[in-house]
Motif scaffolding. Structure first.
Motif, PDB file in Angstrom:
ATOM      1  N   TYR A 134       0.840  -1.195   0.000  1.00 43.50           N
ATOM      2  CA  TYR A 134       0.000   0.000   0.000  1.00 43.50           C
ATOM      3  C   TYR A 134       0.879   1.251   0.000  1.00 43.50           C
ATOM      4  CZ  TYR A 134       1.068  -0.162   4.992  1.00 43.50           C
ATOM      5  OH  TYR A 134       1.714  -0.201   6.196  1.00 43.50           O
ATOM      6  N   ASP A 135       0.290   2.361  -0.266  1.00 40.21           N
ATOM      7  CA  ASP A 135       1.041   3.620  -0.244  1.00 40.21           C
ATOM      8  C   ASP A 135       1.511   3.868   1.176  1.00 40.21           C
ATOM      9  OD1 ASP A 135       0.407   3.964  -2.837  1.00 40.21           O
ATOM     10  OD2 ASP A 135      -1.386   5.146  -2.425  1.00 40.21           O
ATOM     11  N   GLY A 136       2.757   4.177   1.289  1.00 41.64           N
ATOM     12  CA  GLY A 136       3.264   4.477   2.616  1.00 41.64           C
ATOM     13  C   GLY A 136       3.800   3.269   3.344  1.00 41.64           C
ATOM     14  N   PHE A 137       3.834   2.126   2.667  1.00 38.54           N
ATOM     15  CA  PHE A 137       4.379   0.918   3.294  1.00 38.54           C
ATOM     16  C   PHE A 137       5.839   1.124   3.672  1.00 38.54           C
ATOM     17  CE2 PHE A 137       6.483  -3.263   2.578  1.00 38.54           C
ATOM     18  CZ  PHE A 137       5.868  -3.966   3.592  1.00 38.54           C
ATOM     19  N   GLU A 138       6.604   1.631   2.700  1.00 41.01           N
ATOM     20  CA  GLU A 138       8.031   1.825   2.974  1.00 41.01           C
ATOM     21  C   GLU A 138       8.250   2.748   4.168  1.00 41.01           C
ATOM     22  OE1 GLU A 138       7.003   2.050  -0.260  1.00 41.01           O
ATOM     23  OE2 GLU A 138       8.425   0.975  -1.544  1.00 41.01           O
ATOM     24  N   GLN A 139       7.520   3.864   4.154  1.00 40.90           N
ATOM     25  CA  GLN A 139       7.716   4.817   5.248  1.00 40.90           C
ATOM     26  C   GLN A 139       7.356   4.179   6.576  1.00 40.90           C
ATOM     27  OE1 GLN A 139       6.705   5.463   2.267  1.00 40.90           O
ATOM     28  NE2 GLN A 139       6.116   7.596   1.945  1.00 40.90           N
ATOM     29  N   GLU A 140       6.285   3.418   6.581  1.00 41.57           N
ATOM     30  CA  GLU A 140       5.865   2.840   7.854  1.00 41.57           C
ATOM     31  C   GLU A 140       6.873   1.826   8.361  1.00 41.57           C
ATOM     32  OE1 GLU A 140       1.916   1.374   8.474  1.00 41.57           O
ATOM     33  OE2 GLU A 140       1.057   3.175   7.599  1.00 41.57           O
ATOM     34  N   VAL A 141       7.398   1.023   7.437  1.00 41.12           N
ATOM     35  CA  VAL A 141       8.386   0.034   7.872  1.00 41.12           C
ATOM     36  C   VAL A 141       9.634   0.741   8.361  1.00 41.12           C
ATOM     37  CG1 VAL A 141       9.845  -1.855   7.117  1.00 41.12           C
ATOM     38  CG2 VAL A 141       7.491  -1.754   6.377  1.00 41.12           C
ATOM     39  N   ARG A 142      10.042   1.784   7.630  1.00 40.87           N
ATOM     40  CA  ARG A 142      11.225   2.530   8.057  1.00 40.87           C
ATOM     41  C   ARG A 142      10.996   3.158   9.428  1.00 40.87           C
ATOM     42  NH1 ARG A 142      11.793   5.211   2.911  1.00 40.87           N
ATOM     43  NH2 ARG A 142      12.777   3.573   1.710  1.00 40.87           N
ATOM     44  N   ALA A 143       9.817   3.732   9.591  1.00 44.80           N
ATOM     45  CA  ALA A 143       9.515   4.355  10.879  1.00 44.80           C
ATOM     46  C   ALA A 143       9.532   3.310  11.982  1.00 44.80           C
ATOM     47  CB  ALA A 143       8.149   5.039  10.824  1.00 44.80           C
ATOM     48  N   PHE A 144       9.028   2.127  11.668  1.00 36.81           N
ATOM     49  CA  PHE A 144       9.045   1.070  12.675  1.00 36.81           C
ATOM     50  C   PHE A 144      10.472   0.714  13.046  1.00 36.81           C
ATOM     51  CE2 PHE A 144       9.312  -3.342  13.922  1.00 36.81           C
ATOM     52  CZ  PHE A 144       8.405  -3.369  14.965  1.00 36.81           C
ATOM     53  N   CYS A 145      11.330   0.581  12.031  1.00 43.22           N
ATOM     54  CA  CYS A 145      12.726   0.216  12.299  1.00 43.22           C
ATOM     55  C   CYS A 145      13.372   1.264  13.192  1.00 43.22           C
ATOM     56  CB  CYS A 145      13.513   0.109  11.003  1.00 43.22           C
ATOM     57  SG  CYS A 145      13.003  -1.244   9.961  1.00 43.22           S
ATOM     58  N   ASP A 146      13.145   2.530  12.857  1.00 38.17           N
ATOM     59  CA  ASP A 146      13.769   3.590  13.648  1.00 38.17           C
ATOM     60  C   ASP A 146      13.236   3.602  15.067  1.00 38.17           C
ATOM     61  OD1 ASP A 146      15.136   4.267  11.448  1.00 38.17           O
ATOM     62  OD2 ASP A 146      13.789   5.885  10.833  1.00 38.17           O
ATOM     63  N   MET A 147      11.947   3.341  15.175  1.00 41.05           N
ATOM     64  CA  MET A 147      11.339   3.367  16.490  1.00 41.05           C
ATOM     65  C   MET A 147      11.796   2.178  17.315  1.00 41.05           C
ATOM     66  SD  MET A 147       8.680   1.836  18.322  1.00 41.05           S
ATOM     67  CE  MET A 147       7.836   0.815  17.184  1.00 41.05           C
ATOM     68  N   PHE A 148      12.038   1.061  16.633  1.00 39.96           N
ATOM     69  CA  PHE A 148      12.140  -0.189  17.371  1.00 39.96           C
ATOM     70  C   PHE A 148      13.489  -0.396  18.052  1.00 39.96           C
ATOM     71  CE2 PHE A 148      12.524  -4.862  17.607  1.00 39.96           C
ATOM     72  CZ  PHE A 148      11.531  -5.038  18.535  1.00 39.96           C
ATOM     73  N   ILE A 149      14.565   0.026  17.381  1.00 44.23           N
ATOM     74  CA  ILE A 149      15.880  -0.255  17.960  1.00 44.23           C
ATOM     75  C   ILE A 149      16.038   0.369  19.352  1.00 44.23           C
ATOM     76  CG2 ILE A 149      18.342   0.234  17.656  1.00 44.23           C
ATOM     77  CD1 ILE A 149      17.496  -2.152  16.082  1.00 44.23           C
ATOM     78  N   PRO A 150      15.655   1.656  19.540  1.00 47.87           N
ATOM     79  CA  PRO A 150      15.723   2.188  20.916  1.00 47.87           C
ATOM     80  C   PRO A 150      14.859   1.406  21.892  1.00 47.87           C
ATOM     81  CG  PRO A 150      15.285   3.940  19.352  1.00 47.87           C
ATOM     82  CD  PRO A 150      15.225   2.687  18.593  1.00 47.87           C
ATOM     83  N   LYS A 151      13.776   0.855  21.391  1.00 47.64           N
ATOM     84  CA  LYS A 151      12.909   0.085  22.293  1.00 47.64           C
ATOM     85  C   LYS A 151      13.605  -1.190  22.753  1.00 47.64           C
ATOM     86  CE  LYS A 151       9.241   2.675  21.753  1.00 47.64           C
ATOM     87  NZ  LYS A 151       8.731   3.578  22.732  1.00 47.64           N
ATOM     88  N   VAL A 152      14.318  -1.830  21.835  1.00 50.26           N
ATOM     89  CA  VAL A 152      15.041  -3.036  22.246  1.00 50.26           C
ATOM     90  C   VAL A 152      16.056  -2.667  23.315  1.00 50.26           C
ATOM     91  CG1 VAL A 152      16.441  -4.964  21.477  1.00 50.26           C
ATOM     92  CG2 VAL A 152      14.734  -4.046  19.979  1.00 50.26           C
ATOM     93  N   ASP A 153      16.713  -1.531  23.098  1.00 46.91           N
ATOM     94  CA  ASP A 153      17.664  -1.088  24.126  1.00 46.91           C
ATOM     95  C   ASP A 153      16.957  -0.894  25.454  1.00 46.91           C
ATOM     96  OD1 ASP A 153      19.560  -1.128  22.209  1.00 46.91           O
ATOM     97  OD2 ASP A 153      19.430   1.003  21.743  1.00 46.91           O
ATOM     98  N   GLU A 154      15.749  -0.387  25.351  1.00 44.19           N
ATOM     99  CA  GLU A 154      14.994  -0.141  26.571  1.00 44.19           C
ATOM    100  C   GLU A 154      14.687  -1.454  27.301  1.00 44.19           C
ATOM    101  OE1 GLU A 154      11.009   1.797  26.393  1.00 44.19           O
ATOM    102  OE2 GLU A 154      12.250   3.555  26.723  1.00 44.19           O
ATOM    103  N   TYR A 155      14.268  -2.461  26.532  1.00 45.07           N
ATOM    104  CA  TYR A 155      13.994  -3.747  27.182  1.00 45.07           C
ATOM    105  C   TYR A 155      15.253  -4.284  27.830  1.00 45.07           C
ATOM    106  CZ  TYR A 155      10.276  -3.710  23.661  1.00 45.07           C
ATOM    107  OH  TYR A 155       9.266  -3.359  22.849  1.00 45.07           O
TER     108      TYR A 155
END
Ligand code: SF4
Ligand code: SF4
Lengths: 370, 210, 151
Positions: free
Chosen positions: A169-190
């Protein structure tokens, strides 16, 4: 038995489950205890048996695809990928590159969701309540991508034999990229929450040790095998769906205890993000479906195809008799085989560790029982 | 399901009359879901020859009757009696130290109706190999538990689903179905709607589950 | 020495507590107040089925081809058709859809040649009876009408 009184018997048989909060579903474990030490176990499974393999024989190849999602329901995308690859192998076709790239992204996303669920519930079993909230919060972001992509969050039915049903869908790439950026700090948090936490470390270090040789003996795969120091991952060993193009490491650890399995899985999530980042940058253009007729009718024959699911080696052995229905579909479930090693892991340990070990095996009862 | 049920042609434009014949009644569709099993046409496997076949031929001679490969996947067909020693040989001499799966396929028309499939993997050479043996109904198959510990549950599952017993298995009981269940669901004659009515009535207190 | 001090002052626990504290920030609140707040549903969401009608003349788009019923793995769609003697066309006479057995896989929707059957974004499918889960043609065309307890 005249020479022994009931006081001599110091063995206690304890039933755990099938409705026990930390058996992750409907697993029943009968424990033989000597004081607090476990001297033997017996797993009673099958409460969730739905006869998936029998259903397969009575459905067409296309119709069976949604059912595989319901085995390992927290990693439905991986299940679907394995099934589609197996039938594609029988048909001797390959999904187009664009479909393969999207498949890789979604499967890795699914690996993250599966590991997040594992982390949350495992921590909950050990007594840390906070991680489960954070994990589910972040898992939600990944599930939203699934929902936007294919319209379902859990039992996705995202892939079809020969490629994909849905264009991204439109915006798939952006959403996945945003997820990647969001997620790594979260793993650090865990990790901040757990890795150094003394309760966590003391509860997990040295518990449920399974060495590499024992893993091979039992056929245990996935993070459990890698935590025992065996650097083996089907994505590297027998690449499928274009995994050979991506650059990633196989995290391993040495001791094969519960703590190592934790670190391996945490690292795996980071590697998944790494794969997704590479894949999202170069989704090739082109068709998303290989040439497959509306009726899938593979030539008579058989094939065994396996993929690296979040839990281990997930294999499909499909026998075709040149009709539209499979003659036999056998699923090689990683959870089922891994669960078999439970006995070896808990024997000699303490009863409190049983909970930790069931959690660390990361079983899904839907897949154990099928 | 018959082939003509879903036409291979592309979707007709809106409004055009559909190309399929009149719809079957739903009952027929439900009944048609269980077609009688027919003997499968032969698979177009080609003979397999490699370094491993040489040593296997040398060690086992005519105990292994067929070396084949299909879609790049190798398999051998062996005598049931030789299974133990083949697994042992492969584990010790050829590093096939990981028993991936044991499963069975039911061919009711064949003389020995169950085909047991052992999928092996070698970490050292990154290779897969399937061993097939055939056993007749009621004949015990040799157990692989003392070669690969992991065979335990897999064999129990085969017993549960097909009723093939394994000689020398330490705990030959049902694993997924309840222990008192009768019948082996993955046999071809076991219809998809069938169940052990007596067990269901006794334990669940209902006439039938469907 | 540093390690000893860290152990004595419970550094690892404080570290974890700091994470929890950081997450107290109201901007991290992600609870949805359903049902007073409607969740955002994806466009492709596979929820309640709908039989589309032609907006111009109010007639159903369905051509009673039965493809959806054949595609469904659960065999839960029943399509009835009768030949209209005037136009000599097959016309839909009834259509039932058993949502209680549906797994919302979307195969029926994919099979439909005229996009008459569609899985929509409605997700409130609960009903008080089992029969209420079996939808007839009228219900499929109008969509479910869940009772609203909060406006
Ligand atoms: S969504 Fe799937 S299960 Fe439901 S009616 Fe359509 S094809 Fe059948
Ligand atoms: S496939 Fe579409 S047009 Fe055909 S019967 Fe079903 S809803 Fe109607």
């Amino acid at each position: 038995m005249p020479e022994s009184t009931f006081l001599d018997v110091n063995e206690l048989v304890l039933n755990m489950g099938p409705q026990h909060p930390s058996t992750h579903g409907v697993l029943r474990v009968i424990l033989k205890l000597d004081g607090e030490t476990v001297t033997g176990t017996e797993c009673v499974i099958g409460y969730l048996h739905r006869g998936v393999e029998k259903i397969a024989e009575n459905r067409t190849y296309i119709q069976f695809a949604p059912y595989v999602d319901r085995m390992d329901y927290v990693a439905a995308v991986s299940n679907g990928l394995g099934y589609c690859l197996a039938i594609e192998k029988l048909l001797n076709i390959e999904a187009p590159p664009r479909a393969q790239a999207v498949r890789v992204i979604l499967t890795e996303l699914n690996r993250i969701t599966s590991h997040l669920l594992w982390l949350g519930t495992h921590a909950l079993d050990i007594g840390a309540i906070t991680p489960v909230f954070y994990c589910f919060r972040d898992r939600e972001e990944a599930l939203k991508i699934f929902e936007n992509y294919c319209g379902a969050r859990l039992t996705t039915h995202a892939f079809r034999i020969g490629g994909l049903q849905y264009e991204v869908y439109d915006g798939f790439e952006q959403e996945v990229r945003a997820f990647c950026d969001m997620f790594i700090p979260k793993v650090d948090e865990y990790e901040e929450l757990l890795t150094n936490n003394r309760i966590w470390v003391n509860r997990l270090k040295g518990v449920g040790v399974l060495t590499g040789d024992e893993c091979k003996e039992y056929g245990v795969t996935g993070p459990v095998l890698r935590a025992a120091g065996v650097k083996w991952d089907l994505r590297k060993a027998q690449p499928y769906s274009g995994y050979e193009q991506y650059d990633f490491d196989i995290p391993t650890a040495q001791n094969g205890d519960t703590y190592d399995r934790y670190t391996v899985r945490m690292e795996e999530m980071r590697q998944s993000v790494r794969i997704m980042r590479q894949a999202i940058e170069k989704i090739p253009a082109g068709p998303i479906m290989a040439k497959v007729g509306k009726v899938v009718k593979p030539p008579a024959g058989e094939a065994y195809v396996s993929i690296e699911a979040p839990k281990g080696e997930l294999g499909y052995y499909v026998v075709s008799d040149n009709s539209t229905q499979p003659y036999r579909v056998r699923v090689r479930p990683p959870s089922f085989v891994n669960l078999q090693a439970l006995d070896r892991m808990v024997r000699g340990g303490l009863i409190a560790d049983v909970v930790a070990i069931i959690g660390t095996l990361d079983i899904v009862l839907g897949e154990v029982d099928r | 399901m018959a082939d003509e049920e879903i036409p291979a042609s592309a979707a007709p434009p809106a409004g055009a009359p559909p190309k399929v014949a009149a719809p079957k009644p739903a009952a027929a569709a439900a009944a048609g879901a269980h077609a009688p099993p027919k003997p499968p046409p032969a698979m177009a496997a080609t003979p397999w020859d490699g370094p491993l076949t040489g040593s296997l031929k040398q060690a086992f001679g005519d105990q292994i009757s067929q070396y084949s490969t299909y879609l790049g996947q190798n398999f051998v067909v062996a005598n049931a009696e030789a299974l133990d020693s083949i697994l042992d040989f492969l584990k010790l001499e050829a590093d096939f130290d990981y028993l991936v799966d044991i499963t069975a396929v039911d061919y009711p028309k064949a003389e020995k109706r169950f085909e047991l499939v052992y999928i092996l993997y070698s970490f050292a050479s990154n290779e897969r190999l399937r061993i097939k043996i055939h056993v007749a109904d009621g004949v015990k198959a040799p157990s692989a538990v003392h070669v690969h510990v992991g065979a335990n549950w897999l064999e129990r599952e085969v017993f549960d689903m097909f009723g093939v017993e394994f000689e020398g298995h330490p705990n030959m009981r049902r694993i997924l179905l309840p222990e008192e269940w009768t019948g082996f669901p993955l046999r071809k004659e076991y219809s998809i709607l069938k169940q052990d009515d007596r067990w269901v009535k006794e334990n669940l207190g209902i006439e039938s589950g469907h | 020495m540093v390690r000893l001090l860290k152990t004595i002052f419970l550094w690892d626990l404080l570290q974890g507590l700091w994470v929890t504290f950081r997450n107290q920030n109201p901007k991290y609140i992600c609870t949805e107040q359903y049902p007073s707040e409607r969740p955002k549903i994806a466009e492709r969401y596979r929820g309640a089925p709908r039989l589309n009608i032609n907006p111009d003349n109010g007639e159903t788009l369905c051509i009673a081809c039965n493809l959806c019923a054949l595609a469904c793995p659960e065999n839960l769609i029943v399509v009835g058709s009768a030949r209209n003697e005037e136009t000599r066309r097959k016309e839909l006479s009834y259509f039932t859809y058993d949502t209680s057995r549906c797994m919302f896989c979307g195969l029926c929707e994919d099979a439909c040649p005229v996009d008459a059957l569609e899985l929509t974004q409605d997700f409130e499918l609960a009903s008080y009876t089992r029969d209420g889960a079996i939808w007839d043609r009228q219900m499929l065309e109008e969509g479910p009408k869940p009772s609203k307890y909060l406006s």
